[in-house]
Motif scaffolding. Structure first.
Motif, PDB file in Angstrom:
ATOM      1  N   VAL A 282     -18.993 -17.017 -11.555  1.00 23.45           N
ATOM      2  CA  VAL A 282     -18.750 -17.988 -12.627  1.00 23.45           C
ATOM      3  C   VAL A 282     -19.625 -19.209 -12.376  1.00 23.45           C
ATOM      4  CG1 VAL A 282     -17.049 -19.496 -13.705  1.00 23.45           C
ATOM      5  CG2 VAL A 282     -16.379 -17.205 -12.982  1.00 23.45           C
TER       6      VAL A 282
ATOM      7  N   GLU B  40     -10.850 -14.160 -14.473  1.00 24.53           N
ATOM      8  CA  GLU B  40     -12.061 -14.815 -14.962  1.00 24.53           C
ATOM      9  C   GLU B  40     -11.732 -16.112 -15.681  1.00 24.53           C
ATOM     10  OE1 GLU B  40     -15.377 -13.930 -18.378  1.00 24.53           O
ATOM     11  OE2 GLU B  40     -14.795 -12.247 -17.066  1.00 24.53           O
TER      12      GLU B  40
ATOM     13  N   THR C 115     -12.851 -19.718 -14.415  1.00 21.03           N
ATOM     14  CA  THR C 115     -13.672 -20.508 -15.335  1.00 21.03           C
ATOM     15  C   THR C 115     -13.051 -21.876 -15.570  1.00 21.03           C
ATOM     16  OG1 THR C 115     -14.428 -18.481 -16.440  1.00 21.03           O
ATOM     17  CG2 THR C 115     -14.704 -20.560 -17.628  1.00 21.03           C
TER      18      THR C 115
ATOM     19  N   ASN D 280     -23.034 -21.770  -8.645  1.00 21.01           N
ATOM     20  CA  ASN D 280     -22.227 -20.629  -9.057  1.00 21.01           C
ATOM     21  C   ASN D 280     -21.145 -20.355  -8.032  1.00 21.01           C
ATOM     22  OD1 ASN D 280     -23.746 -19.898 -11.444  1.00 21.01           O
ATOM     23  ND2 ASN D 280     -25.351 -19.173 -10.066  1.00 21.01           N
TER      24      ASN D 280
ATOM     25  N   PRO E  95     -20.287 -16.033 -16.948  1.00 27.56           N
ATOM     26  CA  PRO E  95     -19.383 -15.281 -16.064  1.00 27.56           C
ATOM     27  C   PRO E  95     -19.774 -13.819 -15.991  1.00 27.56           C
ATOM     28  CG  PRO E  95     -18.130 -16.747 -17.498  1.00 27.56           C
ATOM     29  CD  PRO E  95     -19.550 -16.784 -17.981  1.00 27.56           C
TER      30      PRO E  95
END
Length: 571
Positions: free
Chosen positions: A153, A181, A185, A164, A125
């Motif tokens: 991520v 994040e 994720t 990604n 990340p």
């Protein structure tokens, strides 16, 4: 001892607990709001996970993933970049928040450079507060709206990095935080499972199509269907198995050292049918020489030679056979700008080519066996005609010839001799039939070529000429002399059709010491002032071959043409 308290002191004692209670209530309210927000976000995350896992079509799953990611973190722009099997660059994008023109520009990004390339090399990340200050913040398409906040991520499928997630520009101008994040994720983890399920489902469907196509093609070839029709079926099924734009099946012509496209499927495929590709160089030659498949990426120089004149992208070529036993090549092509064919597609097409090769071999062996049986049957018939029928006719003719000498009545003697001539003519026709039976059914011998010329002339004449072919035309007459004879016969019949106004025409060819063509008609004859260019051409051909050419009027009307050349010019 008691102490006296003043009013101010008592008021302070009352206010202090009240202030502490307000702080506690404010903090409690903030925590409750955080809990509610977290609950809502978890709820949204769960809905997103359920949404992306609710379909098994890979294209739909990818669009749902990027849509859910941008919604969860309030991103204005988002993209899911799929990494190629080599792991060096991105092969495609699924985007949200950009126009169609920008999507097309994305397709021309240098996908192994800049931030995108950084995430490929280091799949962890990445969260940036100001993208413009990063040293690798380059490579984006011209005209894209300004981007500063960035969150990237990786999406993993098992231990493989599938691609990604790229998210930029949080709504309201804020930064992507640690919670964003974590949420993205978590979504990427669920996305990996959904992508794997979709890929397994698609792989299963493709294998199902492969099994059905292999069985269909094998059955068609072994059932005796026309080979050209079956090869067309092979091209169409190869295109479907690989989800390709175009597909061709080329068979090897070893005598001419080239590949000939026998079938093609897809848009404008008719332009490829019959295409001849020399085997002196190029990817086609490499496939035939080595017996190994070739995978060409979009823009490879070899793609133009495989399917010339048509816009194609990546190309996959698989041999029909192995080593020195390659019989041909199956080629499939994607659309321009498309991703290269993967290993799964390569294995499927190779597995499809295997039974097709075996079926082609078996079908050819069966045709050879049928042809051998037909030739044996013809040989038996020819022997019966020669050893039985001709001998009896010949004996009968000899008996009549002996009897004719004893007949004193002129009319009876003439009739017997006419019967003898008819028997001789019948014997010649049977011998001609025997020679024709000794020619293979697929061979285009001189005898069949002459019959084709006569059949074509019948359309111009309005009736069918009589034909008599005596001797070993297909074995004694070499190819050059055969070409000359066919050309003269065609010219002679064309002259009769255009000028003679005949109602009957007979064509006779005799093979002895000389090769003789005779054409008789009952037309108006050859006028003195008529054009003679065709006759001169026939005379020139005879002269070059050391022979002769003549025309003469028939007593009963019409013309006789005789073209004679030595059969063995070296003698």
């Amino acid at each position: 001892m008691s102490a006296d308290h003043g009013p101010d002191e008592d008021r302070a004692r009352l206010i202090l607990p009240q202030l502490r209670l307000d702080d506690l209530l404010t903090e409690l309210q903030a925590r409750l709001q955080t809990v509610v927000a977290t609950r809502d976000r978890v709820h949204a995350l769960l809905e997103a996970v359920v949404s992306i896992g609710g379909d098994l079509d890979l294209e739909t799953v990818l669009h749902r993933i990027i849509k859910a990611a941008t919604t969860l973190v309030d991103a204005r722009y988002g993209a899911l970049g799929v990494i190629g099997e080599e792991g060096e660059h991105l092969v495609r994008f699924v985007t949200v928040g950009v126009s169609q023109e920008e999507i097309e520009a994305i397709g021309h990004w240098p996908h192994g450079h800049g931030i995108l390339g950084l995430l490929i090399k280091d799949p962890r990340p990445l969260r940036l507060h100001d993208l413009t200050e990063h040293p690798d913040s380059h490579g984006f398409p011209a005209g894209h709206p300004p981007m500063r906040r960035f969150l990237g991520v990786p999406v993993r499928v098992r231990e493989e990095v599938f691609g990604n997630l790229y998210l930029t520009e949080k709504a309201g101008g804020g930064d992507f935080d640690e919670e964003d994040e974590i949420v993205v994720t978590a979504l990427a983890t669920a996305a990996g499972v959904a992508i794997e399920n979709a890929r397994l489902y698609e792989e299963g469907r493709r294998r199902e199509r492969w099994l059905a196509a292999s069985g269909e093609v094998t059955t068609a070839l072994l059932s005796g269907r026309d080979q050209g029709e079956v090869i067309g079926l092979v091209a169409e099924r190869a295109r479907q198995i690989c989800d390709a734009h175009l597909a061709t099946v080329s068979l090897l012509d070893r005598t001419a050292s080239r590949l000939v496209v026998r079938a093609a499927a897809g848009p404008d495929a008719d332009r490829l049918h019959g295409l001849r590709v020399p085997l002196d160089q190029g990817v086609a030659a490499a496939v035939c020489d080595t017996g190994e498949s070739q995978v060409l990426a979009d823009g490879h120089p070899g793609t133009a030679e495989v399917m010339p004149g048509l816009p194609v992208g990546p190309v996959l070529m698989v041999p029909l056979g192995e080593g020195g036993e390659v019989r041909g090549v199956i080629a499939v092509a994607g659309t321009p700008g498309g991703a290269a064919f993967g290993n799964d597609t390569l294995r499927l097409l190779e597995a499809f080519a295997g039974p097709v090769t075996v079926a082609l071999e078996l079908a050819e062996r069966r045709r050879d066996a049928e042809r051998l049986a037909l030739l044996e049957d013809r040989d038996r018939i020819a022997k019966d005609l020669h050893d039985t029928v001709i001998q009896r006719l010949f004996a009968t003719a000899m008996t009549l010839m002996s009897a004719a000498k004893l007949i004193e009545h002129p009319d009876v003697s003439q009739r017997v001799r006419r019967a003898i001539d008819d028997l001789d003519d019948t014997i010649r026709q049977i011998r001609s039939t025997i020679f024709a039976l000794q020619t293979g059914p697929e061979e285009e011998g001189l005898r069949s070529r002459l019959h084709a010329v006569v059949d074509a002339a019948a359309e111009q004449l309005g009736f069918a000429p009589s034909v008599r072919l005596d001797g070993l035309l297909d074995t004694e007459v070499d190819d050059d002399l055969a070409d000359q004879l066919v050309a003269v016969a065609r010219e002679a019949l064309s002259n009769v059709a255009r000028h003679a106004r005949a109602g009957q025409v007979s064509v006779a060819v005799d093979v002895g010491d000389d090769l003789v063509l005779r054409v008789d008609d009952n037309g108006v004859g050859i006028p003195e002032e008529g054009r003679r260019s065709g006759l001169r051409n026939m005379a020139d051909r005879a002269e070059r071959l050391g022979g002769s050419f003549l025309t003469r009027d028939r007593p009963e009307g019409g013309t006789t043409l005789v073209w004679r050349v030595p059969l063995h010019r070296d003698r």
